[in-house]
Design an enzyme around this catalytic site. Sequence first.
Site: not given
Lengths: 425, 425
Positions: B135, B191, B206
């Site tokens: 992020g 989620e 990542k």
Amino acid sequence: MDRTITIGFLGCGNVGGGVWKLLSGFADDIAHRTGLRFSIKRVLVRSLAKRRDIDFPDGVLTDRAEDVLDDPEISIVLEFLGGEEPAHRWITMALERGKTVVTANKVAFALHWHELQKAAKQSGAGLYYEAAVCGAIPIIHTLEESLQANRISYIYGIVNGTTNYILTRMSREGAEYADVLADAQRLGLAEPDPASDVEGLDAAYKLSILASLAFHGRVPFENVYVEGITQVQAEDIRCGQELGYTLKLLAIAKRDGLHVETRVHPTFIRNDHPLANISGAFNAVFLHGHACGEMMFMGRGAGDLPTASAIVSDLVRAASAQKHLYPTFDNELHPAVSLQNNTDWRCAFYTRMLAKDEPGVLSRIAQTFADHGVSIAAMQQKGEQRDGRVTVVFITHQASERDMQKAILEIRPEVATVESLLRVE
Amino acid sequence: MDRTITIGFLGCGNVGGGVWKLLSGFADDIAHRTGLRFSIKRVLVRSLAKRRDIDFPDGVLTDRAEDVLDDPEISIVLEFLGGEEPAHRWITMALERGKTVVTANKVAFALHWHELQKAAKQSGAGLYYEAAVCGAIPIIHTLEESLQANRISYIYGIVNGTTNYILTRMSREGAEYADVLADAQRLGLAEPDPASDVEGLDAAYKLSILASLAFHGRVPFENVYVEGITQVQAEDIRCGQELGYTLKLLAIAKRDGLHVETRVHPTFIRNDHPLANISGAFNAVFLHGHACGEMMFMGRGAGDLPTASAIVSDLVRAASAQKHLYPTFDNELHPAVSLQNNTDWRCAFYTRMLAKDEPGVLSRIAQTFADHGVSIAAMQQKGEQRDGRVTVVFITHQASERDMQKAILEIRPEVATVESLLRVE
């Protein structure tokens, strides 16, 4: 085909030596990654006679600054002298001659930034200073190139490794300031004259640079409130620990509208705050932006190779730039929006007193606080009565600095003596 | 005079909405700081009928990708679709048409980076992906532009906020995985289908990107060993805490010469390690370079505005670049130096067993470890005997993964049952 850039050094102490080593030992990797090679043509030193670790090729060392500043082949000058003069004068001369400057000099930079940037803009030269703040940590670059879309509301920094080392050891060993300082000096982790570090000046220079970039407005060094660690007592560190706090020398900048507060002082932070685990000689910067939220950057704030890591990244950036960029400061473009220096900040406080062991004493202290709008969040009596007095520790809720100082002044010695007053964030 | 750049969005969910808000709400500040204004001409959405928070001007929304990809005015495409397809196909199409792409898509990027970079290079378009990893943290940019002069030996990352949130709560509350997951789902912090997060895949995508940049060689996603947090038991977190460890889902990449190991698994780290204080939904990357030493970067790894902060910084970088740069990978340029995937890494281990409460049992377990070259650093018996068995926790010194696995297989159920095996860094 690699491009070769001819560069010169002003000074070659610890950091300069690190840059020399990194540029020579890692040259192929740097060339492979960036397409650039750096040829160090001249290195200014104070004395040609001094024995050195590095075996400089013939003709590189010089004791005349003009050999670096006036050489038309040298397009980038790396300044490692430190201190205000002659560094400031020579950086200016280099910029005036159109030479890009990469510097690790926080003092010359914090004190003369405006003028240096003006000289750079006039000749189109670049001015790079990543290494001036927090060594290897790319905080300058992050503020300039990764957080443009943020309104930054605060920065907390552990920006001086010497004081963080001393406070870390005081915390772990329960040792007193003077003893740990002497040991740090013996180990080469504190300067023989440690004033600039332990009195907080070094941190204040860096804070003025960080705050100026973060708030997009110049925050002069003179505006930074500075209090060092020389008065810190082991007993307060211990009392703080018992309450769940760690003591750090924090450089704090906050912005609220056009009001800016900047201050360097010993500060209690909660043990579970990410900054509390930044130990020893490490540096860290913790900040908040309205889009990014909270961020922290940690790394080595000093040392030859860590600083050289930042210098070389600036060098690559400088050599790759098609056009050098300069930060913009709102208060220079629009004098109407000039930032105002807020010296009456609000924060929580920790205070330790020796209070008379009598009924009613605590309520009188609490009343004095209340009279000045300071409310108490926690109070603890420590240990046993001695000579008719007991140790009492207070943590307040957020209060104005001025109100707290006034309250402290009004506590009369026959009620209690104030042994220490520290801020809590 | 500000320069206006016309851009288009592919997708406009959470992150796209954040970018829209940041670009519209903060436009004057961005223009003031960078000289750039961004005009969002078209936004691709799945359904034009859906009700939205944002009041898009007429003619901006479209459900046809070609309205973004084929518009000659749009020079930069921002991709927010997530997932492999159609994102990968559309990013490729945009690049082929010479449009620069800014993406937050770790999946399409980790799986097709090579091909995407090739398409970008061919047309001269830029490819920016800061937001794909962690992020708001500018870790991509730092690796590419601030650590060029470093040989990076390891990266440890807490790169998935959902799992860090779950493990933080399990640690603080002593709660079990399933209960905290259910609560996180209720709160919107996990989620409805949490597999990609809790099984470690998200972190592995990542890690392959971070390791490739850090080691200047492609580290394929397929090479990453992945173990999620679904089997983590509250009892192990508690036993680890008693020994001074915190459990984190770490993404680990290490390089030793041409040998690279990449692995994502629950990992015990010491409580005083800076990563141990990275709590809740925060991300952090801790790395070591031969010049910079140890560094850590912490921030919000997800969320609309934090991710938008990284996207807009890429957008400014893309719009300001005179020439787009692409990372170089040694193993593409010189196939001879191709990195080798090391699956037999060395680390310390934690294991909890239910051992028969009989003389000689511990020595038999220790002998089994010793037979495989695993030596014990600490051993603790926990609690009381139950059904003739006692809980025993071992911490080993560094050992090879294969040796440890073999040793564990040889511990016979009549001696002890192995309840858990976790790695320690």
